[in-house]
Design a protein around this motif. Structure first.
Motif, PDB file in Angstrom:
ATOM      1  N   GLY A  89     -13.799  17.021 -38.729  1.00  0.00           N
ATOM      2  CA  GLY A  89     -11.750  17.515 -38.641  1.00  0.00           C
ATOM      3  C   GLY A  89     -10.832  15.796 -39.009  1.00  0.00           C
ATOM      4  O   GLY A  89     -11.919  15.352 -39.047  1.00  0.00           O
ATOM      5  N   ASP A  90     -10.022  16.114 -38.251  1.00  0.00           N
ATOM      6  CA  ASP A  90      -9.209  14.422 -38.376  1.00  0.00           C
ATOM      7  C   ASP A  90      -8.624  13.772 -37.448  1.00  0.00           C
ATOM      8  O   ASP A  90      -9.588  14.743 -36.272  1.00  0.00           O
ATOM      9  CB  ASP A  90      -7.698  15.444 -39.205  1.00  0.00           C
ATOM     10  N   VAL A  91      -8.491  12.573 -37.170  1.00  0.00           N
ATOM     11  CA  VAL A  91      -8.466  11.565 -36.197  1.00  0.00           C
ATOM     12  C   VAL A  91      -7.091  12.169 -35.932  1.00  0.00           C
ATOM     13  O   VAL A  91      -5.714  11.696 -37.144  1.00  0.00           O
ATOM     14  CB  VAL A  91      -8.962  10.848 -36.876  1.00  0.00           C
ATOM     15  N   VAL A  92      -6.484  12.392 -35.249  1.00  0.00           N
ATOM     16  CA  VAL A  92      -5.142  11.870 -34.206  1.00  0.00           C
ATOM     17  C   VAL A  92      -5.200  11.398 -33.155  1.00  0.00           C
ATOM     18  O   VAL A  92      -6.208  10.925 -32.566  1.00  0.00           O
ATOM     19  CB  VAL A  92      -4.853  13.336 -33.862  1.00  0.00           C
ATOM     20  N   VAL A  93      -4.008  10.008 -34.031  1.00  0.00           N
ATOM     21  CA  VAL A  93      -3.843   9.228 -32.617  1.00  0.00           C
ATOM     22  C   VAL A  93      -2.519   9.282 -31.731  1.00  0.00           C
ATOM     23  O   VAL A  93      -1.698   9.040 -32.908  1.00  0.00           O
ATOM     24  CB  VAL A  93      -3.525   7.677 -33.979  1.00  0.00           C
ATOM     25  N   LEU A  94      -2.763   9.060 -30.772  1.00  0.00           N
ATOM     26  CA  LEU A  94      -1.431   9.888 -29.907  1.00  0.00           C
ATOM     27  C   LEU A  94      -1.279   8.129 -29.379  1.00  0.00           C
ATOM     28  O   LEU A  94      -2.071   7.290 -28.218  1.00  0.00           O
ATOM     29  CB  LEU A  94      -2.076  10.240 -28.269  1.00  0.00           C
TER      30      LEU A  94
END
Lengths: 752, 252
Positions: A89-94
């Motif tokens: 999957g992708d990487v999500v930066v919060l």
């Protein structure tokens, strides 16, 4: 080539462990196969007894080998390996976009600037590195969460950081994206509530690690903060307000600061405080009296220091309800006593105390003082919940336990335990053990231990506060008015009930010293169920009023009874009680109001018509229906949105005859929420999130290595697997070669 | 209409039996104030001033006090000291006893210290019952003396609906209770005290703190309750009123 013959890469064989996976069926097959093989071998040897020993040895070896391999295959050989699960999957930066990210404490750089430098979507160092290896998404979050493409989109103005909402957004709301990992960049200033726990479980179940990056200083160089204020839930007009203010300090030990208390902007008190070495400490504050009924806002402010990190957390506001309804007190005496008169005198000019005295003057004769109508208590002490439960405080004087029927005694127990009322027992010749309470159900309510036998006892005692009493508002109020600030100056009181021991959990506030060495319990209390039970064991507190040594203007006796009855009544629940969530809402949030509604007998109201009126800070009034909660009887709820900061007054109304019943509450909406409360970097919360989801925690300094760690951790985010080996091509090939070898050799030797 | 109550009559019969032996002063004010809830305390005043009847404060003493206590203990649940308890009105010990009875106040003369002490006693919660004084001259003297105690508080008539007339018994009219001699027939008044009154002084909260029985003699009715010639209706009335005074004083 290796993988062709052995089915799996060589590295797996190097790190893995071989084991057999057969079950009991496998056991049975193995044993059977071994028997068959042994019989076959024996027959084989017997049949070719004419061969040379070398031939027999070779043929025996060949056959034994392939039979052994066959048996091995039947035993289901397995390779136990930790197989890397590739997160595709992708990487999500919060990115935390809340106000606390404006604090300038990140190693000379502001928290927001540090976040921008490392994680700005368009040019952040770490973001750029991550983007090279993973599909990357950035989401700014505060109260809400939304995708961002540039660092300029971050304004750091949200009044709250909602981790749970942000994580849920990353997990479910990014269209077409399956996150393989999430990076949460924040100072940790969020509430670890149930929603966050649920979200962490969801991440763990989905195998998505959350890596957290903490930004900010774990401890400020210099800061003072008002972290909490403890106030009574309600007070009555004329009450002093006893508050406990909890302060937190960093780098301020030894300094003298000023704690200011103000009501609606009017300064009530300035109290110097020397900051101790401990991080957290509590300062008692007594201000007042509170005069005006209604919801009052009291602020507690610690004066700011030069170079202090955050000034915004030096003040904390609290709401206190000054109720206009008086305390309803029933004082029951089994015989005429002067205590009745003097208690009435003590509270007579106190409009907040509505005292009814019920005095048994003869065997079957009662004299009532202060009743609302001729019918009230005409038959003596109530024997129905509805009649008794209307009182906030019940005082029993010289009342023999046998004077109360079993049902009345049970009613009193229910009154305290279920209704949450306050019960006060007075010392008298027909009270405590001398009134038969040691063998009564009522004895269990009392905070004191009773002797088994009744005793002829009378002793004068000098009353003094205990160490617990010195911290108690009733005793503190007494000491403020007592001669020379000492109760010992007052005339001795009479004890006719020798009470010297209390139960575990009871608190003694006043004690009496007499001829005996051990002190007597004069004033003590304990919680019982939802209510409070207290004892005032002196028989004649009126001597503090009448005695010749007491000055005309002395108010100790009045203060004792006013404060004692008010204190007992403050926590007593009313028929309509309101609760709100969240605790400190911010503009834009939904507020949920839950109402507990009971009938006059304090049983849950299953089907009632309740409405909620909300008065906004601008004075607008809106009415909302309160709907029944499905889960629990007597619970009703409504939701409304708060749009502007300020005080929202809430009033729930139960429509009934002859007059409606109302319950009041208030919430204050803060523009900045709790963003500047406990604003130091909360590493523990960020570490907890990371550990609970299989991720790692990083500081701003080591966040640059995040990209490689994500890959590594992705590898670590693998599962243990058992790889079957019975169908490995090499095994089949060896068996075939061994069989062929045996056949070939036999042909060479002319055998069949 | 005034009615005899059975339990009152029974109590009076018991009281009469108990009074077969002569009574004498037993306490003289040295009773332990912590021993009981209630002490029928007689205020001593004007010591040294005596006439043919002895000290004016001691008229009917101690028989009236003790006989009243017998009825009080028999008819109510009041934990009362069984005997008399005479205490000078300027004695600090008076503060141990929140109920005080004085009579023959035509002879009462208070100096400033006594007036101040009495005011403090009453302001603090003490209750004063005044009884057995007759006519205009005695009334004027009482007015003068009470004005020293309460210059700012008027003496007013106590209305029949006041709780003091209903605290234990329902007393519906004011009777003139005569002394033992005039109770045998003829006019019941003494001097020009033709009409009985129950008057009082109230505090700021409306509580009765001084109760004045003018042109009536409750004490004689208590004292002579055992005398067959003393009319039962007067004794019964006096006991009912006296018990009401005590119950009111202990609860208001």
């Amino acid at each position: 080539m290796f993988e062709f013959f052995f089915k799996y890469p060589a590295a797996l064989y190097q790190q893995g462990t071989l084991l057999l996976g057969y079950t009991w069926i496998g056991y049975a097959l193995t044993v059977a196969a071994a028997l068959v093989a042994a019989l076959a071998l024996a027959g084989y040897l017997h049949r070719f007894a004419s061969l040379r020993p070398a031939d027999r040895l070779l043929l025996t070896g060949l056959r034994s080998a392939w039979v052994a391999l066959l048996v091995l295959a039947l035993c289901q050989p397995l390779l136990l390996v930790t197989v890397p699960v590739t997160l595709r999957g992708d990487v999500v930066v919060l990115l935390d976009d809340s106000q606390s990210m404006r604090i300038d404490d990140a190693a000379g750089d502001g928290r927001g600037a540090t976040l921008q430098r490392l994680f700005a979507p368009d040019n952040g160092e770490v973001s750029l590195a991550l983007a090279e290896r993973f599909p990357l998404h950035h989401v700014a979050f505060g109260l809400t969460a939304q995708p961002v493409d540039t660092g300029a989109s971050l304004e750091f103005d949200s009044p709250r950081s909602d981790f749970a909402n942000a994580l849920e957004h990353a997990r479910t709301q990014l269209q077409g994206t399956t996150p393989g990992a999430v990076v949460l960049v924040s100072d940790g200033g969020a509430e670890p509530g149930a929603a966050l726990q649920d979200e962490m479980l969801a991440y763990r179940a989905a195998g998505i690690p959350v890596h957290t990056v903490g930004i900010g200083a774990a401890r400020f160089d210099l800061d003072l903060e008002v972290t909490a204020v403890s106030l009574p839930p309600r007070v009555f007009p004329g009450d002093m307000l006893n508050a406990e203010v909890t302060l937190r300090q960093s780098g301020a030990a030894g300094r003298q600061v000023i704690l200011q208390t103000a009501e609606e902007g009017i300064l009530l008190d300035r109290q110097p405080v020397v900051v101790p070495a401990t991080d957290s400490f509590t300062v008692p504050v007594v201000v007042g009296p509170m005069t005006e009924a209604g919801m009052r806002r009291v602020s507690f402010t610690i004066t700011s220091q030069p170079d202090e990190q955050i000034i915004a957390n030096n003040r904390r506001d609290a709401l206190v309800q000054v109720v206009s309804d008086p305390v309803r007190v029933l004082h029951f005496e089994g015989e005429p006593r002067f205590e009745v008169k003097f208690v009435r005198r003590a509270v007579s000019d106190d409009e907040s105390i509505d005292l009814i005295s019920l005095i048994r003057t003869a065997e079957n004769k009662y004299y009532r003082v202060g009743v609302a109508n001729p019918e009230q208590l005409a038959d003596g002490f109530p024997d129905a919940a509805q009649a008794l439960f209307e009182f906030d405080v019940v005082v029993l004087g010289s009342v023999d336990a046998n004077l109360l029927s079993e049902s009345q005694q049970q009613l009193l127990i229910d009154y305290v335990a279920r209704r949450g009322g306050a019960l006060l027992l007075l010392g008298a010749r027909r009270s405590f053990a001398e009134g038969g309470y040691s063998t009564s159900e009522l004895g269990a309510l009392l905070p004191v231990r009773l002797r088994d036998k009744q005793s002829e006892f009378r002793q004068s005692v000098v009353v003094s506060p205990t160490s617990n009493g010195l911290l108690h508002p009733v005793v503190q109020a007494l000491l403020r008015v007592a001669p020379d600030d000492a109760l010992e100056q007052l005339p001795p009181l009479t004890m006719v009930n020798p009470l010297q021991a209390v139960k575990p959990g009871a608190t003694v506030l006043l004690q009496g010293s007499g001829a005996e060495s051990a002190p007597f319990v004069v004033l003590a209390f304990q919680r019982y169920g939802r209510g409070t039970v207290a004892v005032m064991s002196a028989r004649d507190t009126w001597r503090w009023q009448m005695h010749s040594s007491v000055a005309s203007d002395d108010l100790t006796h009045e203060t004792l009874w006013r404060e004692l009855l008010r204190w007992l009544a403050r926590p007593v629940p009313q028929r309509i009680e309101l609760r709100t969530e969240p605790r400190r809402p911010v503009p834009g949030e939904q507020v949920r109001v839950t109402v507990d509604a009971v009938d006059a007998a304090f049983q849950p109201l299953a089907a009632a018509e309740l409405s909620l009126m909300v008065t906004t800070p601008l004075g607008d009034q809106r009415t909302y229906p309160l709907s029944r909660s499905a889960g629990e009887s007597g619970l009703y709820s409504a939701e409304f949105a708060v749009s502007e900061p300020g005080l929202y007054e809430l009033q729930a109304t139960l429509a009934q005859e002859p007059s409606p019943v109302v319950g009041d509450a208030a919430i204050e909406v803060f523009a900045s929420g709790d963003e500047y409360r406990a604003a130091e970097l909360d590493e523990s919360l960020l570490r907890h999130i990371a550990e609970a989801t299989g991720g790692g925690y990083f500081t701003a300094a080591d966040a640059t290595g995040l990209d490689s760690v994500i890959e590594e951790i992705q590898g670590d985010a693998s599962s243990e697997q058992r790889l079957p080996l019975h169908d490995v091509p090499a095994l089949l090939l060896i068996i075939v070669l061994l069989i062929c070898g045996e056949w070939f050799y036999r042909r060479r030797r002319g055998l069949a | 209409m005034w009615r005899l109550r059975p339990n009152t009559v029974a109590a009076l019969c018991a009281a009469l039996c108990a009074l077969a032996t002569p009574l004498r002063a037993l306490s003289n004010g040295d009773a332990d104030p912590t021993e009981h809830e209630f002490f029928f305390t007689r205020g001593i005043y004007g010591q040294g001033a005596e006439d043919d009847w002895g000290p004016r404060w001691a008229i009917d003493y101690p028989t009236a006090d003790q006989q009243f206590l017998i009825a009080l203990r028999r008819l109510t649940l009041v934990d009362a000291f069984a005997s008399d308890n005479a205490v000078p009105i300027d004695d600090p010990r008076l503060r141990d006893f929140p109920f005080t009875y004085i009579l023959e106040v035509g002879a009462l003369i208070l100096d400033d210290e006594q007036a101040r002490g009495l005011r403090e006693y009453l302001d603090k919660g003490g209750f004063l019952v005044i009884d057995d004084f007759w006519g205009t001259w005695a009334w004027r003297n009482l007015q003068t003396q009470l004005a020293k105690v309460f210059p700012d508080r008027p003496i007013v008539e106590v209305p029949m609906e006041h709780p003091i007339f209903h605290a234990f018994y329902d007393v519906r009219e004011i009777l003139q209770v005569p002394n033992v001699y005039q109770a045998r027939g003829g006019p019941t008044h003494e001097l020009d005290g033709y009409n009985p009154h129950v008057r009082g002084i109230f505090d700021e909260q409306g509580r009765l703190m001084v109760l004045i029985n003018w042109n009536t003699d409750l004490g004689d009715a208590w004292e002579w309750a055992d005398n067959p010639r003393y009319p039962l209706r007067f004794s019964t009335y006096a006991y009912e009123l006296g018990i009401n005074f005590v119950i009111y004083a202990m609860s208001h």
